[in-house]
Design a protein around this motif. Sequence first.
Motif, short mmCIF file in Angstrom:
data_model
loop_
_atom_site.label_atom_id
_atom_site.label_comp_id
_atom_site.label_asym_id
_atom_site.label_seq_id
_atom_site.Cartn_x
_atom_site.Cartn_y
_atom_site.Cartn_z
N ALA A 28 0.88 -1.17 0.00
CA ALA A 28 0.00 0.00 0.00
C ALA A 28 0.92 1.23 0.00
O ALA A 28 1.41 1.63 1.04
CB ALA A 28 -0.91 -0.02 1.22
N ALA A 29 1.16 1.78 -1.17
CA ALA A 29 2.18 2.81 -1.35
C ALA A 29 1.60 4.21 -1.51
O ALA A 29 0.42 4.39 -1.77
CB ALA A 29 3.01 2.47 -2.59
N ASN A 30 2.48 5.20 -1.38
CA ASN A 30 2.14 6.57 -1.73
C ASN A 30 2.74 6.87 -3.11
O ASN A 30 3.58 6.10 -3.60
CB ASN A 30 2.63 7.55 -0.65
N PRO A 31 2.33 7.95 -3.76
CA PRO A 31 2.79 8.22 -5.13
C PRO A 31 4.31 8.34 -5.30
O PRO A 31 4.84 8.07 -6.37
CB PRO A 31 2.11 9.53 -5.49
N GLY A 38 3.59 2.24 8.08
CA GLY A 38 2.60 1.20 7.80
C GLY A 38 3.17 -0.01 7.11
O GLY A 38 4.29 -0.46 7.39
N VAL A 39 2.39 -0.56 6.18
CA VAL A 39 2.78 -1.76 5.43
C VAL A 39 4.08 -1.51 4.67
O VAL A 39 4.97 -2.35 4.64
CB VAL A 39 1.66 -2.20 4.46
N ALA A 40 4.19 -0.34 4.06
CA ALA A 40 5.37 -0.01 3.25
C ALA A 40 6.65 -0.07 4.09
O ALA A 40 7.66 -0.64 3.65
CB ALA A 40 5.21 1.38 2.64
N TRP A 41 6.61 0.50 5.27
CA TRP A 41 7.79 0.48 6.14
C TRP A 41 8.12 -0.95 6.56
O TRP A 41 9.29 -1.35 6.57
CB TRP A 41 7.54 1.36 7.37
N ARG A 90 -6.97 8.29 -1.00
CA ARG A 90 -7.24 8.82 0.34
C ARG A 90 -8.75 8.91 0.49
O ARG A 90 -9.42 9.49 -0.37
CB ARG A 90 -6.58 10.19 0.51
N TYR A 91 -9.26 8.32 1.54
CA TYR A 91 -10.71 8.27 1.75
C TYR A 91 -11.29 9.67 1.85
O TYR A 91 -10.76 10.53 2.56
CB TYR A 91 -11.03 7.46 3.00
N THR A 125 -6.42 1.49 3.97
CA THR A 125 -7.12 1.49 5.26
C THR A 125 -6.29 2.05 6.41
O THR A 125 -6.83 2.26 7.49
CB THR A 125 -7.61 0.07 5.65
N GLY A 126 -5.02 2.29 6.18
CA GLY A 126 -4.17 2.85 7.23
C GLY A 126 -4.33 4.36 7.29
O GLY A 126 -5.43 4.89 7.48
N ILE A 127 -3.24 5.05 7.05
CA ILE A 127 -3.23 6.52 7.14
C ILE A 127 -4.18 7.17 6.14
O ILE A 127 -4.64 8.29 6.35
CB ILE A 127 -1.79 7.05 7.00
#
Length: 179
Positions: A28-31, A38-41, A90-91, A125-127
């Motif tokens: 689950a990455a950012n751009p 989170g998962v990425a770390w 982002r929700y 679903t995280g940040i």
Amino acid sequence: MRSFFHGYRIILLKGEITEIEADAIVNAANPYLSHGGGVAWAIVRRGGEIIQRESEEYVRKYGPVPVGGVAVTSAGSLKAKYVIHAVGPRYGIEGREKLELAIRKSLEMAEKLGLRSIAFPAISTGIYGMPYDVCAETMSDVFLKFKPRSINEVMVVLFGEEAYQVFEKVFEKILPLGV
């Protein structure tokens, strides 16, 4: 563990995605593919800095990954061959269709690579604040429409009990039970 079937096996697991044996795991990455939380770390911490270095090279070469898009790196010392970095929405800012796109593009990338198995976290679903039920419903919808050529197993790996229970309830309602 719960098993569902729709022309391929869909397995719902509670655990740590970095410990899963699969051809690819989804991050689950950012751009910008900066894996700081989170998962990425957890993926970089367990798989090694090579994942972060390859991510940075990707962004330098191609630019940020759009919301709903994916990028691929090696998996370092993880039990997978690849990490597919999926940028979820982002929700409340980007729509559910971007989450659907990120899930679908992850599956398509795994197919393009000729992979047989892929493991997903609960993307966004995280940040990014996506409710578990919205993520589970979106994944179920994508899985029902997906027609695999090489993939025969999709795992959804959830870290906590609350997430697992919500996904289990949604999957039981939408997806056919496995044998």
